[in-house]
Design a protein around this motif. Sequence first.
Motif, PDB file in Angstrom:
ATOM      1  N   LYS A 212       2.153   2.142  -4.085  1.00 31.93           N
ATOM      2  CA  LYS A 212       2.968   1.413  -3.112  1.00 31.93           C
ATOM      3  C   LYS A 212       2.189   1.053  -1.861  1.00 31.93           C
ATOM      4  O   LYS A 212       2.439   0.016  -1.245  1.00 31.93           O
ATOM      5  CB  LYS A 212       4.207   2.246  -2.774  1.00 31.93           C
ATOM      6  CG  LYS A 212       5.173   2.366  -3.962  1.00 31.93           C
ATOM      7  CD  LYS A 212       6.412   3.164  -3.633  1.00 31.93           C
ATOM      8  CE  LYS A 212       7.326   3.246  -4.851  1.00 31.93           C
ATOM      9  NZ  LYS A 212       8.556   4.038  -4.583  1.00 31.93           N
ATOM     10  N   SER A 213       1.240   1.900  -1.445  1.00 34.97           N
ATOM     11  CA  SER A 213       0.433   1.534  -0.282  1.00 34.97           C
ATOM     12  C   SER A 213      -0.489   0.362  -0.585  1.00 34.97           C
ATOM     13  O   SER A 213      -0.937  -0.335   0.331  1.00 34.97           O
ATOM     14  CB  SER A 213      -0.388   2.743   0.193  1.00 34.97           C
ATOM     15  OG  SER A 213      -1.311   3.141  -0.804  1.00 34.97           O
ATOM     16  N   LYS A 215       0.468  -2.121  -2.791  1.00 37.87           N
ATOM     17  CA  LYS A 215       1.345  -3.299  -2.863  1.00 37.87           C
ATOM     18  C   LYS A 215       1.762  -3.771  -1.486  1.00 37.87           C
ATOM     19  O   LYS A 215       2.072  -4.952  -1.287  1.00 37.87           O
ATOM     20  CB  LYS A 215       2.591  -2.956  -3.695  1.00 37.87           C
ATOM     21  CG  LYS A 215       2.293  -2.574  -5.150  1.00 37.87           C
ATOM     22  CD  LYS A 215       3.566  -2.280  -5.923  1.00 37.87           C
ATOM     23  CE  LYS A 215       3.273  -1.664  -7.290  1.00 37.87           C
ATOM     24  NZ  LYS A 215       2.431  -2.523  -8.130  1.00 37.87           N
ATOM     25  N   ASN A 216       1.760  -2.868  -0.506  1.00 39.66           N
ATOM     26  CA  ASN A 216       2.136  -3.228   0.854  1.00 39.66           C
ATOM     27  C   ASN A 216       0.971  -3.816   1.641  1.00 39.66           C
ATOM     28  O   ASN A 216       1.096  -4.048   2.835  1.00 39.66           O
ATOM     29  CB  ASN A 216       2.653  -1.992   1.598  1.00 39.66           C
ATOM     30  CG  ASN A 216       3.977  -1.509   1.036  1.00 39.66           C
ATOM     31  OD1 ASN A 216       4.718  -2.295   0.439  1.00 39.66           O
ATOM     32  ND2 ASN A 216       4.288  -0.225   1.230  1.00 39.66           N
ATOM     33  N   SER A 217      -0.173  -4.011   0.960  1.00 43.10           N
ATOM     34  CA  SER A 217      -1.375  -4.486   1.653  1.00 43.10           C
ATOM     35  C   SER A 217      -1.862  -5.798   1.068  1.00 43.10           C
ATOM     36  O   SER A 217      -1.750  -6.050  -0.133  1.00 43.10           O
ATOM     37  CB  SER A 217      -2.487  -3.432   1.532  1.00 43.10           C
ATOM     38  OG  SER A 217      -3.697  -3.921   2.054  1.00 43.10           O
TER      39      SER A 217
END
Length: 811
Positions: A212-213, A215-217
């Motif tokens: 998830k970190s 995909k958030n970047s």
Amino acid sequence: MIQRLELVRAHLLARGFRKKIASLAHRQRYSEVLFVGKLSSSEEKARRRWLKRKSGIGDFAFDTVFVQTSEDALNALRVNPILQAVVIHDGFAFRSPDCHLNTLHSILDELDVLFEATPESNRGPLLGTHIAKLRPEVDLYFVADSCVEDVAERTGEMFKRVFRRGEDQDELLRAIMRGIEQRYEAPWFNAVMDHAGRPISNFHALGISRAKSLKNSKWIDDFEQFYGKNLFLAETSATSGGLDSLLEPRGPLKFAQEKAARAYGAKRTVFVTNGTTTANKIVVQTHVRPGDVVLVDRNCHISNHFGLMLARARVRFLNAYPLNDYSTYGAVPLRELKRELLAYRRAGELDRVRLIMLTNCTFDGIICDPKRVMMECLAIAPHLVFAWDEAWFAFAYFHPTYRGRTAMGTAAELEAMFQDPDYAAGYEAFSAEFGAEAWADDERVLSTRLLADPSKARVRVYATQSTHKTQTALRQGSMIHIWDQDFNKTAFTNAHFTHTSTSPNYQILASLDVARRQADLEGYRLVQRQLELGMRLRKQVSGDPLLKKYFRVLGPDDLVPPEYRESNAETYFDEKTGWSNFETAVRTDEFVLDPSRITLEISGTGLSGDTFKKRLMDKFDIQINKTTRNTVLTMTTFGTTRSDVDNLIQVLRKFALDCEEKMRNFSQIEQRIHDDKVRSLTLTQPLPYFSAFHPAFCAHMETGDGDMGLANNLAMEDVNCEYLHPADAERAISGGRVVVSAILVDPYPPGSPILEPGQVIDIPTLKYLRALDVREIHGFDHEIGLRVFTEETLSRILDERKSAAEHGGTS
């Protein structure tokens, strides 16, 4: 001995195998079951039913192979690597009428005598015992006409199940399939996969979990694209929800380690996620307390040296035999070990010797004889613990020829021997002949093959293995295998907690679980293939007239001196006799050379090993690791392909052709320069022995062992040290100064130190250091030189030790 896949296919065709060979080639979970003896009509009917169902039993398929004699059964197990189970029926003969293997002569001669002396009803279990020695990974089943209960009671641990003839044929089928399924199961890997498939919301560590970190970047999304989403779905810090803790395993990780212990022949196995570097430190801390004496191979891996410093051990280094022509060391001779133990006995210090640490096999492929080493050392000191660094030998247990040279294979043998009444009787006879007068004669003890007292000797053996080096595991994936009759769980757990991360990498652990599964189900086949590819490379280089001009394959006659080679074997493989020379050498020689390690002597090219290594990688994308000034080491592993071998041969030819081209066009001056380079590479550079510990760090002057921990602690303070360039150190020594190393100096690869904290530096070591062509030398800064103790520091430590001795204390 080694049967190629093409021969297996031909074997299947000859028996009328009904599936298309093309589909068989792509079936990954196909195996065979060996039936020994004659089947009854009902059993034959059952077999035909099985064949109709074989392609539909879960994810596995199998076919059946039938033999009528013990010899044929052992032959089949030796040449057919895809056998997964053996079903033994009563009423089989011993000798084969038409099929004999040279590699089985010693086994068959022993079994022949036993077979004739054994009642027919017990011959099945007798054969099972020898099958278990040859291929311990295969499942054994026994079908008997009568006395089934007696067989089950006497040999229950050997056979997975015992059946009465004519009963429960379908149950036999199910038992066979279940046995394969159990070995296929990878508990920890399965748990990680299950966890990755759950829709988890993470409110704990790790930001990268579930990707998830990423995909958030917008800046690091290529990281996920390169490695794939499953890596991050499986990345978690959880020990619940079906997962487990490495430090206190109770679930799938516990079961995975238990399966590994069975597969590798250990009583206990522990997974390690920071390589054998950490595994070695765990073993040292488990057994060594300050002041305990450890006898250790000087050329062992650097991790052992640091472990001994941390434990504040009294260290006595053992010198391996040198191979000066190739700038490398062999292994520690047994005679050297026995000599040191006798010295401690004379000094009244034998009880202080706690641990013996040896490398098996060495980076270069020198394999020890652990059984003889441990037997004879236990004859002198029955309390000893043995730590075998088998970082490069993890694959060996899965091949019958290698297995007797492994720590775990030997530990099992020794424990069985010490419990055998026949051995006890043999020891009594030996003890009566070899009395007190003989023990007082060191030379006689050194020259005699000693037997250990079974009433006193304890089997305490540890093996650390880098699974990732030769098997299928991620980097840093290692295991500790334990066979210890006096296992101290508290001490081991404490050491394990000290050196193991509380955040182990789950992917590394999963790869160890899968590596065990692969070795369990196809390790024998893969090791055979590894051997075959190693021999193919040796044969191609040695047999090519062009390649022979510039590359020489070093054989056992080059790397194992004659005094350690009773077999006199100069090569291990012959077209007519196969691997019989290797089999003989393994039985008789103190040291043997692993055929899957191929050392090439390259001085004819005029290139140093380090330069040659760099060109292989930069120009041809071929990776090797270890070099010396005139050799390069190549090796075959589970991952080596025939195309890889052919590619290396092709590249070596390009080097040779390039040399030929240059030689044809050399001017006289260029020819002289080239000849000088070759001559410089072939000149013998003596390898340094361990000199001595300085008296300031000698725990016992008579035995000469040293306290590296004290030296290392002192060296942490700059006020105690200074720096000398090698040339300046040499001048100081020539002028009478005793120069003492304050740090461990370690050329890498191979990672074997040449100077220790507290060691007196001598001129041969300095000359060797200056001649090294490796670029990475830990502990040595080319700009400022060697870190050494000041003379004032050494005088102060000597005065403190003298004062403590006068007052009956310790420094």
